[in-house]
Enzyme design. Structure first.
Site, mmCIF file in Angstrom:
data_model
loop_
_atom_site.group_PDB
_atom_site.id
_atom_site.type_symbol
_atom_site.label_atom_id
_atom_site.label_comp_id
_atom_site.label_asym_id
_atom_site.label_seq_id
_atom_site.Cartn_x
_atom_site.Cartn_y
_atom_site.Cartn_z
ATOM 1 N N ARG A 146 -23.506 -37.332 -31.729
ATOM 2 C CA ARG A 146 -22.754 -36.609 -32.734
ATOM 3 C C ARG A 146 -22.783 -37.397 -34.038
ATOM 4 O O ARG A 146 -22.901 -38.626 -34.043
ATOM 5 C CB ARG A 146 -21.289 -36.405 -32.296
ATOM 6 C CG ARG A 146 -21.129 -35.434 -31.134
ATOM 7 C CD ARG A 146 -21.546 -34.035 -31.519
ATOM 8 N NE ARG A 146 -21.295 -33.047 -30.488
ATOM 9 C CZ ARG A 146 -22.167 -32.687 -29.548
ATOM 10 N NH1 ARG A 146 -23.360 -33.272 -29.509
ATOM 11 N NH2 ARG A 146 -21.886 -31.757 -28.665
ATOM 12 N N GLU B 71 -16.394 -35.000 -37.725
ATOM 13 C CA GLU B 71 -17.382 -35.027 -36.632
ATOM 14 C C GLU B 71 -18.099 -33.698 -36.561
ATOM 15 O O GLU B 71 -17.506 -32.642 -36.791
ATOM 16 C CB GLU B 71 -16.659 -35.328 -35.316
ATOM 17 C CG GLU B 71 -17.552 -35.359 -34.087
ATOM 18 C CD GLU B 71 -17.561 -34.052 -33.294
ATOM 19 O OE1 GLU B 71 -18.216 -34.013 -32.232
ATOM 20 O OE2 GLU B 71 -16.916 -33.083 -33.739
ATOM 21 N N ARG C 168 -24.308 -37.823 -25.689
ATOM 22 C CA ARG C 168 -23.684 -36.833 -26.557
ATOM 23 C C ARG C 168 -23.779 -37.321 -28.001
ATOM 24 O O ARG C 168 -22.824 -37.849 -28.568
ATOM 25 C CB ARG C 168 -22.218 -36.642 -26.143
ATOM 26 C CG ARG C 168 -21.500 -35.510 -26.873
ATOM 27 C CD ARG C 168 -20.045 -35.437 -26.444
ATOM 28 N NE ARG C 168 -19.365 -34.287 -27.031
ATOM 29 C CZ ARG C 168 -19.432 -33.054 -26.543
ATOM 30 N NH1 ARG C 168 -20.140 -32.803 -25.473
ATOM 31 N NH2 ARG C 168 -18.784 -32.065 -27.127
ATOM 32 N N CYS D 257 -19.142 -26.353 -35.763
ATOM 33 C CA CYS D 257 -20.533 -26.806 -35.695
ATOM 34 C C CYS D 257 -21.524 -25.660 -35.611
ATOM 35 O O CYS D 257 -22.719 -25.863 -35.784
ATOM 36 C CB CYS D 257 -20.720 -27.725 -34.488
ATOM 37 S SG CYS D 257 -20.508 -26.882 -32.891
#
Length: 447
Positions: free
Chosen positions: A170, A117, A168, A79
């Site tokens: 995502r 993800e 969170r 990421c």
């Protein structure tokens, strides 16, 4: 693991400590290949899942795809090229090109389902080009995928479905192999960025996921240092005195002690950005209104002498909470931020571990693992807590992966929808670790 044949096989790329593994095993899958370049994380993966972990998934010098045939490919691909905490160079950065290694595997193996993800920012305004490239690349390989990002957070999922009190957000890229004829057809995102059903995230209670102090090994390791306690003591008293004075609504803007100036002598410097001018003006007004109380408070704490500049700033985001003790805190570069003890901000791979107002301590690794949906029997042997926090900050939330994967399976055909009907709605209801470790009780599953 059960001795019966698996419902499907999967590979776990950029695997971290095995969040995808936990969720897909709970759905009846068997992992046939895992890769993780970080040696410390790979050791934790190997320990808990009792399988070898490869390094780079597809070395550029190796023309042969070493990843075996599989039904589902999962990957929490790097990421950093897209994260707000990085330089945001996207695919211009070397790590960003690792997506093409995933595409190479998809071309060679053609798994039926793909679940990727990444951070929320991968679909943000600075990365429109990268997002378009990802969607187009998958479609050109015969995969049907939504061009609208599927964004989701564990706090939007009720505890009964494996949710956790952690914000969170995502992005999940759920792709299904349909062949060239249908790959370009648009589909809705697999999940929406909103609470599931009639779930109200404000009903989370973080305390239900905390360890009793008597169960915490090395409890002293999670206490604050002397300076940190002094910071908390000062700001707790600040809140206490305002509440005692009848101040029902504490400032929602950042409080900057070094910018307390009486309105009679307040003068904005020329050329300040609008946001800073606004904060300085509000601090002056607030100080002027409560000058007697604030001056007495500052005098009792020596004007916050010795406090670093960032600890002379205070961000109250706890609305109507009556005291700091009933809240959670984060020591951030922008100041001490205070929130209600409903849910925590996203665990990150850096510092800023959540601090409980009462009992005054940091959350433990066990509690951090609970926030990511790992059971208390998941182990992190032979490493310091900071490494564990970092690995959990990099991990996927297992409950969210389980939920998103089930939603994808529901619309991927009869084989996959049957798996959904045959498995519990929550990953918490499935014991999938290959070891039997019951040395600690599991966290409560409901609010």
């Amino acid at each position: 693991m059960s001795s019966k044949s698996p419902a499907f096989t999967f590979v776990d790329l950029f695997a971290g400590i095995g969040g995808f593994h936990y969720a897909l095993s709970a759905l009846g899958g068997e992992c046939v290949y895992a890769s993780e370049i970080d040696e410390a994380a790979a050791k934790i993966y190997q320990h808990n899942w009792e399988m070898d972990v490869a390094g780079n998934i597809v070395p550029e010098t190796d023309p042969v795809v070493r990843v075996p045939a599989h039904d589902v490919l999962t990957a929490g691909f790097p990421c950093q090229p897209f994260s707000k905490s990085g330089l945001q160079r996207g695919m211009e950065e070397a790590r960003g090109t690792l997506f093409y290694n995933i595409c190479r595997i998809l071309k060679e193996r053609r798994p039926s389902l793909v679940l990727l993800e990444n951070v929320r920012n991968i679909a943000g305004p600075r990365h429109r080009h990268e997002w378009a490239v990802i969607v187009r690349s998958l479609r050109e390989l015969g995969y049907q995928v939504s061009s609208t990002p599927a964004v989701f957070s564990p706090h939007l999922l009720p505890a009964s479905l494996g949710g956790r009190p952690q914000v969170r957000e995502r992005v999940f890229i759920a792709a299904t192999y349909v062949g060239d004829d249908s790959a370009m057809d648009e589909v809705e995102p697999v999940v929406c960025n909103q609470p599931v059903g009639d779930w109200d995230p404000q009903t989370w209670d973080l305390r239900r996921f905390l360890q009793p102090d008597v169960e915490i090994e090395g409890r002293v390791n999670y206490e604050l240092g002397a300076s940190e306690k002094r910071w908390v003591e000062a700001w707790a008293e600040f809140v206490r005195r305002l509440r005692h004075a009848g101040v029902r609504k504490l400032p929602g803007f950042p409080i900057w002690v070094d910018e307390f100036v009486h309105a009679d002598i307040f003068d904005l410097p020329v050329g300040l950005p609008a946001w800073k001018s606004n904060f300085l003006r509000k601090n002056s007004e607030f100080y002027t209104q409560h000058r007697k109380l604030i001056d007495a408070w500052l005098a009792d704490f020596d004007g916050l002498d010795g406090f670093p500049p960032s600890r002379r700033k205070f961000e109250w985001q706890a609305q109507d909470a009556q005291s700091l003790e009933e809240c959670i805190l984060h020591f951030r570069p922008s100041g001490i931020r205070v929130k209600k003890a409903t849910y925590v901000p996203a665990l990150v791979a850096m510092g800023q571990t959540t601090v409980l107002g009462s009992p005054l301590r940091r959350i433990t690794p066990v509690e951090a693992a609970r926030m990511q949906g790992f059971p208390d029997t998941f182990e992190f042997p032979g490493q310091v807590d900071q490494a564990t926090y970092r690995q959990l900050g990099n991990a996927v939330n297992t409950g969210v992966v389980y939920h998103v994967m089930r939603q994808q399976m529901k619309r991927a055909g009869q084989r996959w929808s049957k798996i959904v009907s045959d498995t519990p709605p929550s990953v918490d209801q499935v014991d999938v670790l290959p070891r039997t470790r019951r040395t600690r009780p599991n966290a409560p599953e409901t609010c």
